[in-house]
Design an enzyme around this catalytic site. Structure first.
Site, mmCIF file in Angstrom:
data_model
loop_
_atom_site.group_PDB
_atom_site.id
_atom_site.type_symbol
_atom_site.label_atom_id
_atom_site.label_comp_id
_atom_site.label_asym_id
_atom_site.label_seq_id
_atom_site.Cartn_x
_atom_site.Cartn_y
_atom_site.Cartn_z
ATOM 1 N N LEU A 66 0.822 -1.210 0.000
ATOM 2 C CA LEU A 66 0.000 0.000 0.000
ATOM 3 C C LEU A 66 0.857 1.262 0.000
ATOM 4 O O LEU A 66 0.327 2.356 -0.198
ATOM 5 C CB LEU A 66 -0.906 0.015 1.239
ATOM 6 C CG LEU A 66 -1.841 -1.186 1.417
ATOM 7 C CD1 LEU A 66 -2.534 -1.113 2.777
ATOM 8 C CD2 LEU A 66 -2.873 -1.254 0.307
ATOM 9 N N TYR A 119 0.390 11.200 -11.946
ATOM 10 C CA TYR A 119 0.175 10.214 -10.882
ATOM 11 C C TYR A 119 -0.251 8.879 -11.482
ATOM 12 O O TYR A 119 0.255 7.823 -11.104
ATOM 13 C CB TYR A 119 -0.881 10.729 -9.912
ATOM 14 C CG TYR A 119 -1.300 9.741 -8.852
ATOM 15 C CD1 TYR A 119 -0.459 9.430 -7.791
ATOM 16 C CD2 TYR A 119 -2.550 9.120 -8.897
ATOM 17 C CE1 TYR A 119 -0.840 8.528 -6.811
ATOM 18 C CE2 TYR A 119 -2.942 8.220 -7.924
ATOM 19 C CZ TYR A 119 -2.086 7.927 -6.879
ATOM 20 O OH TYR A 119 -2.457 7.026 -5.917
ATOM 21 N N LYS A 123 1.539 5.090 -11.318
ATOM 22 C CA LYS A 123 0.868 3.861 -10.891
ATOM 23 C C LYS A 123 0.950 2.790 -11.976
ATOM 24 O O LYS A 123 1.120 1.600 -11.688
ATOM 25 C CB LYS A 123 -0.591 4.163 -10.538
ATOM 26 C CG LYS A 123 -0.765 4.893 -9.207
ATOM 27 C CD LYS A 123 -0.319 4.007 -8.050
ATOM 28 C CE LYS A 123 -0.695 4.579 -6.704
ATOM 29 N NZ LYS A 123 -0.278 3.709 -5.578
ATOM 30 N N ASN A 148 -11.874 6.205 -5.849
ATOM 31 C CA ASN A 148 -11.796 7.019 -4.631
ATOM 32 C C ASN A 148 -12.231 6.184 -3.425
ATOM 33 O O ASN A 148 -13.331 5.634 -3.410
ATOM 34 C CB ASN A 148 -12.708 8.243 -4.758
ATOM 35 C CG ASN A 148 -12.311 9.130 -5.916
ATOM 36 O OD1 ASN A 148 -11.338 9.850 -5.846
ATOM 37 N ND2 ASN A 148 -13.079 9.072 -7.003
ATOM 38 N N PRO A 310 -46.400 8.151 39.234
ATOM 39 C CA PRO A 310 -47.110 7.130 40.014
ATOM 40 C C PRO A 310 -48.628 7.270 39.902
ATOM 41 O O PRO A 310 -49.177 8.366 40.011
ATOM 42 C CB PRO A 310 -46.628 7.389 41.446
ATOM 43 C CG PRO A 310 -45.265 7.977 41.271
ATOM 44 C CD PRO A 310 -45.361 8.822 40.046
ATOM 45 N N GLY A 311 -49.307 6.136 39.644
ATOM 46 C CA GLY A 311 -50.759 6.092 39.588
ATOM 47 C C GLY A 311 -51.378 6.643 38.315
ATOM 48 O O GLY A 311 -52.607 6.621 38.168
#
Length: 405
Positions: A66, A119, A123, A148, A310-311
């Site tokens: 890589l 580039y 490669k 990409n 409550p209740g």
């Protein structure tokens, strides 16, 4: 297997190495990866020595190359070939003909908008270097021309538009979209890593290249990752804006397995800065307790937290089409449901009752056509209930009608 990863501290390298470590350490127990065990990982990057590289090249069973240069300050891309040649020379000296996987780029096609790319040419030179070496030494060359790449840990404002826009939108930085119609072919880093693992196991996806087009071909002399997405820059930025607004809208994006939306959302979240991972919710509070929406989806309803004092009795309504699931997570409750209307004798239908508590987690479903309620049986403690409805509440079509059980 002994795996040498060059460029191990880079974006792809770090994702690959951390995945390999989970396999090595027995944290990823999926059967298909057990063939890699016992697994040794040699992480080579700028901080390592030449002696280490020679030692690892001598004994490794697989090379993932890589290492390379993306934006050299002097414009010299020769490092893309030089770094590979260095590894190949050490493999040759060690008489090691193990497979070599090369990370190349679609720019190496030198076709379309990549025509004349310096580039891309570097490669392509690296590809030819590996191919010539493989033919001379009987080495398997696995050459991938990646588009990409995006995902967690990618460096923003460097060579990834996705990373740049994720970082800017997640953290309120300025950004500019020069051309929203520009189309990007995107590869998610986790998909790339899974393909590398498949290649290590001897099952790479093969292809050939016809100009700028990748054509799947079992006999092809290139390799590829079959899961990529093509989106415009404008579409991607639009999704990121929706993700940014989700803390206010409570919306959850499309999370279909393998979808671009799911992968992009995971990527977006990884760019949030530490200290900003939490956010507050708005609660509707009255004397009976509170009701707080947690999240909304476009097609899977909404999740809410209901607190009853409550209740207190809540509910006392029914729906034509909407249905819900109630899960008491703290406290003790009585949930009652009764079918709307009268039976054949002109009497109300019987009440169906469910006594539930947070000590014995039980889901009770609210059935369409049944009026229902939930009663806090405690005289001292709040009742906390997780509620899911199959649709997000729409004030224009509430489908909610008062009637006591």
């Amino acid at each position: 297997m002994r795996v040498l990863v060059t460029g191990a501290n880079g974006f792809v390298g770090r994702n690959l190495v951390e995945t390999l470590k989970t396999i090595r350490d027995g944290k990823d127990r999926r059967g298909q990866y057990q063939a890699l065990l016992p697994l040794e990982i040699y992480e080579y990057d700028l901080g390592n020595t030449s002696e280490q590289l020679s030692s690892w090249c001598e004994c490794c069973d697989f090379v993932v190359h890589l290492a390379g240069v993306n934006r050299p300050a002097d414009g010299d891309f020769s490092g893309n070939t030089g770094a590979l040649s260095d590894v190949l020379a050490r493999l040759e000296w060690s008489d090691n003909s193990c497979p070599v996987l090369l990370s190349s780029s679609t720019q190496a096609t030198l076709s379309g908008r990549f025509e004349g790319s310096v580039y891309g040419q570097s490669k392509l030179n690296a590809e030819n270097t590996l191919r010539n070496y493989a033919e001379a030494h009987g080495t398997e060359a696995l050459i991938y021309r990646f588009p990409n790449i995006y995902g967690k840990w990618c460096r923003p404002r460097y060579n990834s538009a996705v990373a740049t826009f994720c970082d800017a939108i997640a953290n309120g930085r300025e950004y500019t979209v020069n051309d929203p119609l520009v189309e990007l072919e995107l590869l998610y880093v986790d998909d790339l890593v899974q393909e590398v693992l498949s290649a290590m196991l001897g099952h790479p996806h093969r292809c050939r290249w016809e100009g700028s087009e990748c054509v799947p071909d079992h006999e092809g002399d290139f390799c590829y990752v079959p899961m990529t997405d093509c989106v415009t820059l404008g579409e991607m930025v639009g999704k990121l804006k929706e993700f940014k607004a989700a803390r206010e809208t409570l919306s959850v994006p499309e999370l279909t397995e393998g979808s671009f939306s799911k992968k992009l959302y995971s990527t977006y979240l990884s760019y949030l800065e530490p200290g900003t991972f939490s956010y507050k919710l708005r609660s509707n509070i009255d004397a009976r307790g509170s009701f707080t929406e947690v999240l909304r989806t476009s097609d899977r309803g909404q999740v809410s937290i209901n607190v009853s004092k409550p209740g207190i009795t809540k509910g006392q309504h029914w729906h034509h089409t909407k249905w819900e699931k109630f899960l008491v997570v703290s406290g003790e409750a009585l949930i009652q449901e009764r079918r709307i209307g009268l039976d054949e004798n002109g009497n109300q239908y019987p009440i169906d009752e469910y006594h539930v508590s947070g000590d014995n987690l039980t889901v009770v479903e609210m059935i369409p056509g049944y009026t229902h309620n939930i009663i806090n049986l405690s005289e001292t403690k709040d009742l906390v209930t997780l509620m899911w409805a199959n649709e997000s509440f729409n004030p224009e079509k509430p489908d909610t009608f008062f009637e006591e059980v």
